[in-house]
Design an enzyme around this catalytic site. Structure first.
Site, PDB file in Angstrom:
ATOM      1  N   ASP A 144      57.670   6.598  57.948  1.00 30.95           N
ATOM      2  CA  ASP A 144      58.589   5.635  56.716  1.00 30.95           C
ATOM      3  C   ASP A 144      58.221   4.341  56.671  1.00 30.95           C
ATOM      4  O   ASP A 144      57.196   3.870  57.945  1.00 30.95           O
ATOM      5  CB  ASP A 144      59.673   5.667  56.710  1.00 30.95           C
ATOM      6  CG  ASP A 144      60.805   5.349  57.868  1.00 30.95           C
ATOM      7  OD1 ASP A 144      59.910   5.466  58.487  1.00 30.95           O
ATOM      8  OD2 ASP A 144      62.126   5.675  57.643  1.00 30.95           O
ATOM      9  N   HIS A 145      58.681   3.337  56.273  1.00 30.72           N
ATOM     10  CA  HIS A 145      58.952   1.242  56.715  1.00 30.72           C
ATOM     11  C   HIS A 145      58.976   1.304  58.301  1.00 30.72           C
ATOM     12  O   HIS A 145      58.252   0.798  59.057  1.00 30.72           O
ATOM     13  CB  HIS A 145      58.574   0.770  55.988  1.00 30.72           C
ATOM     14  CG  HIS A 145      61.213   1.269  55.631  1.00 30.72           C
ATOM     15  ND1 HIS A 145      61.754   2.172  55.163  1.00 30.72           N
ATOM     16  CD2 HIS A 145      61.325   0.084  56.547  1.00 30.72           C
ATOM     17  CE1 HIS A 145      62.253   2.201  55.716  1.00 30.72           C
ATOM     18  NE2 HIS A 145      62.926   0.525  55.967  1.00 30.72           N
ATOM     19  N   CYS A 159      59.653   8.275  61.632  1.00 30.23           N
ATOM     20  CA  CYS A 159      61.084   7.572  60.769  1.00 30.23           C
ATOM     21  C   CYS A 159      61.700   7.174  61.669  1.00 30.23           C
ATOM     22  O   CYS A 159      61.681   7.152  62.373  1.00 30.23           O
ATOM     23  CB  CYS A 159      61.495   8.783  59.416  1.00 30.23           C
ATOM     24  SG  CYS A 159      63.090   9.806  60.385  1.00 30.23           S
ATOM     25  N   GLY A 160      62.800   6.260  61.321  1.00 30.66           N
ATOM     26  CA  GLY A 160      63.928   5.591  62.067  1.00 30.66           C
ATOM     27  C   GLY A 160      64.403   6.458  63.213  1.00 30.66           C
ATOM     28  O   GLY A 160      64.391   5.873  64.295  1.00 30.66           O
ATOM     29  N   THR A 161      64.739   7.484  63.045  1.00 22.51           N
ATOM     30  CA  THR A 161      65.448   8.686  64.233  1.00 22.51           C
ATOM     31  C   THR A 161      64.370   9.255  64.090  1.00 22.51           C
ATOM     32  O   THR A 161      65.109  10.504  65.441  1.00 22.51           O
ATOM     33  CB  THR A 161      66.695   8.957  63.733  1.00 22.51           C
ATOM     34  OG1 THR A 161      66.601   9.385  62.338  1.00 22.51           O
ATOM     35  CG2 THR A 161      67.737   8.032  62.912  1.00 22.51           C
ATOM     36  N   GLY A 162      63.244  10.599  63.403  1.00 20.92           N
ATOM     37  CA  GLY A 162      62.856  11.141  63.834  1.00 20.92           C
ATOM     38  C   GLY A 162      62.904  12.229  63.026  1.00 20.92           C
ATOM     39  O   GLY A 162      62.486  13.842  63.170  1.00 20.92           O
ATOM     40  N   GLY A 220      64.949  12.308  59.828  1.00 18.20           N
ATOM     41  CA  GLY A 220      64.670  13.297  58.304  1.00 18.20           C
ATOM     42  C   GLY A 220      63.284  13.668  58.026  1.00 18.20           C
ATOM     43  O   GLY A 220      63.688  14.610  57.575  1.00 18.20           O
ATOM     44  N   HIS A 261      56.450  26.582  73.954  1.00 16.30           N
ATOM     45  CA  HIS A 261      57.271  27.824  74.479  1.00 16.30           C
ATOM     46  C   HIS A 261      57.462  28.510  72.982  1.00 16.30           C
ATOM     47  O   HIS A 261      57.434  29.019  72.528  1.00 16.30           O
ATOM     48  CB  HIS A 261      58.455  27.598  75.038  1.00 16.30           C
ATOM     49  CG  HIS A 261      58.641  28.053  76.647  1.00 16.30           C
ATOM     50  ND1 HIS A 261      59.483  27.761  77.233  1.00 16.30           N
ATOM     51  CD2 HIS A 261      57.896  27.851  77.690  1.00 16.30           C
ATOM     52  CE1 HIS A 261      59.179  28.419  78.490  1.00 16.30           C
ATOM     53  NE2 HIS A 261      58.003  27.667  78.485  1.00 16.30           N
ATOM     54  N   ASN A 262      57.397  26.979  72.192  1.00 20.11           N
ATOM     55  CA  ASN A 262      57.784  27.512  70.458  1.00 20.11           C
ATOM     56  C   ASN A 262      56.313  26.585  69.906  1.00 20.11           C
ATOM     57  O   ASN A 262      56.683  27.524  69.089  1.00 20.11           O
ATOM     58  CB  ASN A 262      58.729  26.244  70.150  1.00 20.11           C
ATOM     59  CG  ASN A 262      59.834  26.240  70.998  1.00 20.11           C
ATOM     60  OD1 ASN A 262      60.206  25.157  72.172  1.00 20.11           O
ATOM     61  ND2 ASN A 262      60.635  27.601  71.168  1.00 20.11           N
ATOM     62  N   ARG A 266      55.382  36.445  76.021  1.00 19.22           N
ATOM     63  CA  ARG A 266      57.762  37.028  75.288  1.00 19.22           C
ATOM     64  C   ARG A 266      57.426  35.454  74.576  1.00 19.22           C
ATOM     65  O   ARG A 266      58.459  35.788  73.405  1.00 19.22           O
ATOM     66  CB  ARG A 266      58.255  36.279  76.419  1.00 19.22           C
ATOM     67  CG  ARG A 266      58.375  35.270  77.438  1.00 19.22           C
ATOM     68  CD  ARG A 266      59.287  35.735  79.076  1.00 19.22           C
ATOM     69  NE  ARG A 266      59.355  33.679  79.675  1.00 19.22           N
ATOM     70  CZ  ARG A 266      59.463  33.283  79.492  1.00 19.22           C
ATOM     71  NH1 ARG A 266      61.140  33.004  78.565  1.00 19.22           N
ATOM     72  NH2 ARG A 266      58.948  32.416  80.830  1.00 19.22           N
ATOM     73  N   HIS A 267      56.304  34.593  74.450  1.00 20.03           N
ATOM     74  CA  HIS A 267      56.749  33.317  73.240  1.00 20.03           C
ATOM     75  C   HIS A 267      56.267  33.776  72.152  1.00 20.03           C
ATOM     76  O   HIS A 267      57.075  33.357  71.126  1.00 20.03           O
ATOM     77  CB  HIS A 267      56.033  32.458  73.971  1.00 20.03           C
ATOM     78  CG  HIS A 267      57.092  31.869  75.082  1.00 20.03           C
ATOM     79  ND1 HIS A 267      58.672  31.634  75.731  1.00 20.03           N
ATOM     80  CD2 HIS A 267      56.686  31.278  76.816  1.00 20.03           C
ATOM     81  CE1 HIS A 267      58.919  31.076  76.559  1.00 20.03           C
ATOM     82  NE2 HIS A 267      57.209  31.407  77.823  1.00 20.03           N
ATOM     83  N   ARG A 299      58.286  35.443  69.688  1.00 18.22           N
ATOM     84  CA  ARG A 299      59.648  35.349  69.910  1.00 18.22           C
ATOM     85  C   ARG A 299      59.209  33.765  68.481  1.00 18.22           C
ATOM     86  O   ARG A 299      59.951  33.783  67.319  1.00 18.22           O
ATOM     87  CB  ARG A 299      60.402  33.797  70.459  1.00 18.22           C
ATOM     88  CG  ARG A 299      61.063  34.349  71.494  1.00 18.22           C
ATOM     89  CD  ARG A 299      61.321  34.194  72.535  1.00 18.22           C
ATOM     90  NE  ARG A 299      62.050  34.718  73.558  1.00 18.22           N
ATOM     91  CZ  ARG A 299      61.763  34.265  74.769  1.00 18.22           C
ATOM     92  NH1 ARG A 299      61.414  33.093  74.842  1.00 18.22           N
ATOM     93  NH2 ARG A 299      62.486  35.545  75.773  1.00 18.22           N
TER      94      ARG A 299
END
Length: 156
Positions: free
Chosen positions: A7-8, A66-69, A71, A99-100, A133-134, A137
């Site tokens: 975003d901006h 974005c501002g916080t990551g 949204g 792991h993810n 194992r990951h 999941r």
């Protein structure tokens, strides 16, 4: 190829990350926004386009800002096949990939500075999924995406 979107609030940081990706020899595609002075640019539009590109295979991974990551991460998570990590530290970014098998990194341009963001992005980009194992999941996450109970095994 790395999908980029913001975003901006994230335009200046995105430009710094583009330079870093160039230095790393990685290709990227910018899905917008391009104007730091237009708070009317809506992050859902750009985050969705970038997440779609990752989910379709057009891009291998994505970095969204974005501002916080937060949204833009919510937007990306709505796309089937996307596993987002929102990070403000190097360790979490690395582990989210190992792991993810995260395929999109989001960061808050108002939360992390340029240098820390580059350290986080490098760590995430250089990490590799460990499998084993990951993977089990990840398979369970995919079952949930498909509306299935992750504990149900076929044939039982």
């Amino acid at each position: 190829m790395i999908a980029l979107a913001c975003d901006h609030h994230g335009v200046a940081l995105k430009q710094e990350l583009m330079k870093m990706l160039d230095e790393m020899g990685l290709t990227w595609k910018d899905f917008g926004t391009y104007d730091a002075n237009n708070p009317g640019d809506d992050y859902p539009v750009y985050g969705y386009k970038a997440a779609q590109a990752v989910a379709s295979g057009e891009c291998d991974r994505g970095i969204l800002l974005c501002g916080t990551g937060m949204g833009i991460s919510i937007v990306a998570c709505k796309v089937r096949g996307i596993r987002v990590c929102t990070c403000s530290d190097v360790y979490s970014a690395e582990m989210s990939k190992r792991h993810n098998n995260s395929n999109i990194l989001t960061m808050g341009a108002l939360v992390v500075g340029n240098e820390k963001a580059k350290m986080i992005a490098r760590s995430w980009l250089n990490a590799e999924f460990e499998g084993g194992r990951h993977q089990r999941r990840i398979d369970m996450i995919e079952k949930i995406e498909n509306g299935e109970d992750p504990e149900m095994e076929k044939g039982k």
